[in-house]
Design a protein around this motif. Sequence first.
Motif, PDB file in Angstrom:
ATOM      1  N   VAL A 179       0.861  -1.185   0.000  1.00 44.52           N
ATOM      2  CA  VAL A 179       0.000   0.000   0.000  1.00 44.52           C
ATOM      3  C   VAL A 179       0.888   1.222   0.000  1.00 44.52           C
ATOM      4  CG1 VAL A 179      -1.650   1.328   1.359  1.00 44.52           C
ATOM      5  CG2 VAL A 179      -1.875  -1.155   1.212  1.00 44.52           C
ATOM      6  N   TYR A 229      -9.228  -6.574  -0.684  1.00 47.34           N
ATOM      7  CA  TYR A 229     -10.111  -6.094   0.365  1.00 47.34           C
ATOM      8  C   TYR A 229      -9.407  -4.874   0.959  1.00 47.34           C
ATOM      9  CZ  TYR A 229     -12.413 -10.684   0.176  1.00 47.34           C
ATOM     10  OH  TYR A 229     -13.071 -11.820  -0.221  1.00 47.34           O
ATOM     11  N   PHE A 249      -9.236  -1.288   3.410  1.00 48.16           N
ATOM     12  CA  PHE A 249      -9.670  -0.772   4.696  1.00 48.16           C
ATOM     13  C   PHE A 249      -9.026   0.592   4.954  1.00 48.16           C
ATOM     14  CE2 PHE A 249     -11.368  -4.826   6.269  1.00 48.16           C
ATOM     15  CZ  PHE A 249     -10.722  -5.721   5.432  1.00 48.16           C
ATOM     16  N   LYS A 304     -14.591  -0.071   4.882  1.00 52.80           N
ATOM     17  CA  LYS A 304     -13.942  -1.103   4.080  1.00 52.80           C
ATOM     18  C   LYS A 304     -14.646  -1.262   2.751  1.00 52.80           C
ATOM     19  CE  LYS A 304     -16.697  -4.864   6.087  1.00 52.80           C
ATOM     20  NZ  LYS A 304     -16.670  -6.089   6.929  1.00 52.80           N
ATOM     21  N   ILE A 328     -15.224  -4.392   0.083  1.00 51.81           N
ATOM     22  CA  ILE A 328     -15.056  -5.828  -0.178  1.00 51.81           C
ATOM     23  C   ILE A 328     -15.482  -6.138  -1.604  1.00 51.81           C
ATOM     24  CG2 ILE A 328     -15.704  -8.149   0.539  1.00 51.81           C
ATOM     25  CD1 ILE A 328     -13.985  -6.560   2.563  1.00 51.81           C
ATOM     26  N   ARG A 334      -5.905  -6.333   2.118  1.00 54.29           N
ATOM     27  CA  ARG A 334      -5.774  -7.784   2.268  1.00 54.29           C
ATOM     28  C   ARG A 334      -6.032  -8.388   0.901  1.00 54.29           C
ATOM     29  NH1 ARG A 334     -10.116  -9.622   5.956  1.00 54.29           N
ATOM     30  NH2 ARG A 334      -8.777  -8.759   7.571  1.00 54.29           N
ATOM     31  N   ARG A 371      -5.455 -14.976  -1.252  1.00 62.59           N
ATOM     32  CA  ARG A 371      -4.608 -15.787  -0.387  1.00 62.59           C
ATOM     33  C   ARG A 371      -5.417 -16.253   0.810  1.00 62.59           C
ATOM     34  NH1 ARG A 371       0.234 -13.765   1.898  1.00 62.59           N
ATOM     35  NH2 ARG A 371       0.667 -15.962   2.143  1.00 62.59           N
ATOM     36  N   THR A 426      -4.186 -16.081   4.605  1.00 63.23           N
ATOM     37  CA  THR A 426      -3.733 -14.887   5.326  1.00 63.23           C
ATOM     38  C   THR A 426      -4.496 -14.657   6.615  1.00 63.23           C
ATOM     39  OG1 THR A 426      -5.199 -13.583   3.911  1.00 63.23           O
ATOM     40  CG2 THR A 426      -2.869 -13.597   3.365  1.00 63.23           C
ATOM     41  N   GLY A 432      -6.593 -12.645   7.851  1.00 61.61           N
ATOM     42  CA  GLY A 432      -6.635 -11.333   8.480  1.00 61.61           C
ATOM     43  C   GLY A 432      -5.366 -10.536   8.365  1.00 61.61           C
ATOM     44  N   ARG A 433      -4.342 -11.051   7.710  1.00 57.57           N
ATOM     45  CA  ARG A 433      -3.120 -10.269   7.591  1.00 57.57           C
ATOM     46  C   ARG A 433      -3.382  -9.059   6.725  1.00 57.57           C
ATOM     47  NH1 ARG A 433       2.959 -12.427   6.058  1.00 57.57           N
ATOM     48  NH2 ARG A 433       3.968 -10.395   6.047  1.00 57.57           N
ATOM     49  N   LEU A 434      -3.109  -7.897   7.264  1.00 56.62           N
ATOM     50  CA  LEU A 434      -3.271  -6.640   6.550  1.00 56.62           C
ATOM     51  C   LEU A 434      -1.912  -6.054   6.231  1.00 56.62           C
ATOM     52  CD1 LEU A 434      -6.094  -4.920   8.659  1.00 56.62           C
ATOM     53  CD2 LEU A 434      -6.336  -6.033   6.440  1.00 56.62           C
ATOM     54  N   TYR A 438      -4.350 -11.443  16.585  1.00 58.54           N
ATOM     55  CA  TYR A 438      -3.192 -10.973  15.836  1.00 58.54           C
ATOM     56  C   TYR A 438      -2.319 -10.104  16.723  1.00 58.54           C
ATOM     57  CZ  TYR A 438      -6.908 -11.707  12.371  1.00 58.54           C
ATOM     58  OH  TYR A 438      -7.959 -12.208  11.654  1.00 58.54           O
ATOM     59  N   TYR A 457       0.452  -6.981  15.792  1.00 50.93           N
ATOM     60  CA  TYR A 457       1.113  -6.095  14.837  1.00 50.93           C
ATOM     61  C   TYR A 457       2.056  -5.210  15.635  1.00 50.93           C
ATOM     62  CZ  TYR A 457      -2.229  -7.108  11.045  1.00 50.93           C
ATOM     63  OH  TYR A 457      -2.967  -7.711  10.069  1.00 50.93           O
ATOM     64  N   GLU A 498      -0.317 -17.843  10.672  1.00 52.27           N
ATOM     65  CA  GLU A 498       0.681 -17.260   9.793  1.00 52.27           C
ATOM     66  C   GLU A 498       1.591 -16.375  10.627  1.00 52.27           C
ATOM     67  OE1 GLU A 498      -0.923 -14.935   6.585  1.00 52.27           O
ATOM     68  OE2 GLU A 498       1.015 -14.750   5.576  1.00 52.27           O
ATOM     69  N   GLY A 507     -13.404 -12.341   9.986  1.00 56.05           N
ATOM     70  CA  GLY A 507     -12.086 -11.722   9.958  1.00 56.05           C
ATOM     71  C   GLY A 507     -11.096 -12.502   9.121  1.00 56.05           C
TER      72      GLY A 507
END
Lengths: 117, 116
Positions: free
Chosen positions: A4, A32, A34, A49, A51, A94, A98, A101, A103-105, B33, B35, B56, B99
């Motif tokens: 980003v 996705y 946010f 967000k 989607i 996101r 994948r 992930t 929720g990995r942002l 999570y 961060y 992950e 989520g």
Amino acid sequence: AQSVAQPEDQVNVAEGNPLTVKCTYSVSGNPYLFWYVQYPNRGLQFLLKYITGDNLVKGSYGFEAEFNKSQTSFHLKKPSALVSDSALYFCAVRDSGRGSTLGRLYFGRGTQLTVWP
Amino acid sequence: EPEVTQTPSHQVTQMGQEVILRCVPISNHLYFYWYRQILGQKVEFLVSFYNNEISEKSEIFDDQFSVERPDGSNFTLKIRSTKLEDSAMYFCASSDAAGGGTGELFFGEGSRLTVL
């Protein structure tokens, strides 16, 4: 790779004027997207967000954002800025392609918005 | 409104010491999570946790880091032997079933770690 970009470190606007905070993204699949806001000494608060569906999404505190697939952008906007909108704004993405992930942002560096009276 | 809570808000430690940062996620959330945000830099993903195991982890999350959900409510991040470069704001986040895909993450207010 997912990333980003927020090209402006700072945005300054007068109260009552419209504001735009820019964001562009790069993902391999469908994004996705946010926006989060961070007030001093506070955590990240979710604003809105995208989607799927309507490219214009509306969120908290009168903010909205427009998804533009061809320009890979998701700019945050508000028609009339308030002094209380002054904060640090983060765009995040996101990659929907994948599944692992969970929720990995991926965040941008943030844009400091200052609204002066 | 339910919120994610983190303790301590600020911790100062000597290099080489162990640190545990604690988080209480929102009660009905399933994904957790960590961060971190080094001063002036991006918010970076460390690790995600679901169904009592790591889902992950990023390249930052090396053997010095571990996470645990010891009692069904707390979610902890342990740094075994802190380094100067671990100084950062650490954010815990949680999300519900969506989520994993379309849902948003809810973040705590952060724990500022200062390593001297």
